[in-house]
Design an enzyme around this catalytic site. Structure first.
Site, mmCIF file in Angstrom:
data_model
loop_
_atom_site.group_PDB
_atom_site.id
_atom_site.type_symbol
_atom_site.label_atom_id
_atom_site.label_comp_id
_atom_site.label_asym_id
_atom_site.label_seq_id
_atom_site.Cartn_x
_atom_site.Cartn_y
_atom_site.Cartn_z
ATOM 1 C CB THR A 14 -0.880 0.006 1.280
ATOM 2 O OG1 THR A 14 -1.702 -1.150 1.237
ATOM 3 C CG2 THR A 14 -1.752 1.231 1.366
ATOM 4 C CG ASP A 58 -1.325 -7.356 -1.876
ATOM 5 O OD1 ASP A 58 -2.207 -6.483 -1.865
ATOM 6 O OD2 ASP A 58 -1.126 -8.149 -0.923
ATOM 7 C CG ASP A 91 -2.063 -7.649 4.035
ATOM 8 O OD1 ASP A 91 -2.387 -6.829 4.919
ATOM 9 O OD2 ASP A 91 -2.692 -7.777 2.972
ATOM 10 C CD GLN A 278 -5.306 -22.069 18.780
ATOM 11 O OE1 GLN A 278 -6.332 -21.496 19.134
ATOM 12 N NE2 GLN A 278 -5.323 -23.320 18.347
HETATM 13 N N1 ASP Z 1 -2.342 -5.819 0.886
HETATM 14 C C1 ASP Z 1 -1.276 -4.887 1.190
HETATM 15 C C2 ASP Z 1 0.019 -5.666 1.276
HETATM 16 O O1 ASP Z 1 0.291 -6.255 2.282
HETATM 17 C C3 ASP Z 1 -1.558 -4.184 2.434
HETATM 18 C C4 ASP Z 1 -0.472 -3.222 2.862
HETATM 19 O O2 ASP Z 1 0.439 -2.885 2.157
HETATM 20 O O3 ASP Z 1 -0.541 -2.768 3.988
HETATM 21 O O4 ASP Z 1 0.778 -5.674 0.363
#
Ligand code: ASP
Length: 344
Positions: A14, A58, A91, A278
């Site tokens: 992002t 991503d 992520d 967990q």
């Molecule tokens: N889906 C994105 C990724 O992990 C989310 C982010 O960048 O925060 O690449």
């Protein structure tokens, strides 16, 4: 004194996105235009080089090959730069930080991963401060020695040991958490380093960049009512070499003979099973405390102590690929290699 040289590697996520005016979807912008997006970069006391690791992804598409490519890229530039910042999607950032910590043995310079919850081109973006502070920390040296000598995640004013973190929140700016190890630094009006918690690397040991990882591994999350056939089918996966079972509490699991025998059978076929709880906080696995945990220890299941699942799976991938003897993998899974676990 000349400015510190920092290499910023943009991998996707992002942070480097902008809104496509027509489709309104997020897409990566060209990083060569970063100074237009972030003119304050000129104010940082460092000589900054930007590089893209293509194709931009991503971070849900991260995998062991990606980690090895990134580790090699850092290795190739290691002598030319004083510090490294990796711009990465949030992520799977904790997996990448954990993997890099194992692949970069004897790392003595800062490797700081950061990203953002909102794209740089958005008015409320957290990315601007995250990038600026990550670069400033990577360039922070005292008496010609880097303050940070390990792989970290910098996010929303906090610096974390990378292999101790996990992504905890998908919308808060404060997205990461390190449940079993203190924050390494806090950025307030000053950068406050928690010196006693920082990793200190022996400067005489040269960097070793490992270039192999084993992906014949699995993670099994237990739940009340899990059928032993489900476990059986996972443990019958062709070529499976090791698995993490995510257990309850201090490392407890069902005691039914069908369940225990399934694990026992997998262990007898040479599959290494590691117990990670967990419960993310609270100090991790103690298999001797309850009978339900002791049964696991008795059949040869290894304790993951207080490792995150992210650290445990990447450590397994690293050890399995780089060691010949399973006994060595088993032994080292229980020892801290890069500050990823605490033995009580
Ligand atoms: N889906 C994105 C990724 O992990 C989310 C982010 O960048 O925060 O690449």
């Amino acid at each position: 004194m000349s400015k510190r040289k920092i290499l910023v590697i943009y991998t996707g996520g992002t942070i480097g996105m902008m809104m496509d005016p027509e489709s309104k979807a997020l897409r990566p912008f060209e990083f060569k235009n970063i100074y237009q997006q972030l003119p304050m970069l000129h104010l940082i006391e460092a000589d900054i080089t930007f590089k893209e690791m293509l194709p931009l992804i991503d971070s849900s598409d991260t995998n062991p090959d990606f980690w090895i490519r990134l580790a090699k890229m850092i290795g190739e530039e290691y002598d030319r730069y004083d510090g490294f910042v990796v711009l990465h999607g949030t992520d799977t950032m904790a997996y990448t930080a954990s993997a890099l910590s194992f692949l970069l043995e004897n790392l003595g310079k800062p490797v700081i991963l950061t990203g953002s919850q909102l794209p740089l081109g958005v008015i409320r973006s957290d990315g601007r401060r995250n990038i600026l502070n990550a670069i400033a920390i990577a360039a922070d040296y005292v008496y010609d020695k880097p303050i940070i000598q390990e792989v970290c995640i910098y996010f929303q004013n906090n610096l974390y040991r990378g292999n101790r973190t996990y992504k905890d929140n998908a919308s808060r700016f404060n997205a990461f958490y390190s449940p079993n190890f203190p924050i390494l630094a806090e950025v307030n009006t000053n950068v406050e380093y928690h010196k006693d918690d920082l990793w200190r690397q022996d400067p005489d040991k040269p960097l070793i960049v490992h270039d192999k990882m084993e992906d014949n591994v699995a993670i099994v999350k237990l739940y009340p009512g899990i059928r032993h056939e489900v476990l059986q089918s996972i443990f019958s996966t062709p070529n499976l070499r090791a698995a993490i079972i995510e257990t309850f509490g201090v490392g407890n699991a069902p005691t039914s003979p069908a369940f225990i025998n399934t694990l026992k059978d997998a262990v007898s076929r040479g599959i290494l099973i590691v117990n990670v709880t967990q419960c993310k906080g609270g100090g991790g696995v103690k298999m001797g405390r309850y009978l339900t945990g002791k049964l696991l220890a008795d059949i040869g299941i290894v304790s993951g102590h207080d490792m995150t699942t992210e650290a445990a799976i990447t450590k397994l991938m690293y050890l399995l690929a780089n060691l010949y003897e399973m006994d060595d993998v088993r032994r080292l899974m229980e020892l801290p290699l890069r500050g990823e676990l605490t033995i009580e």
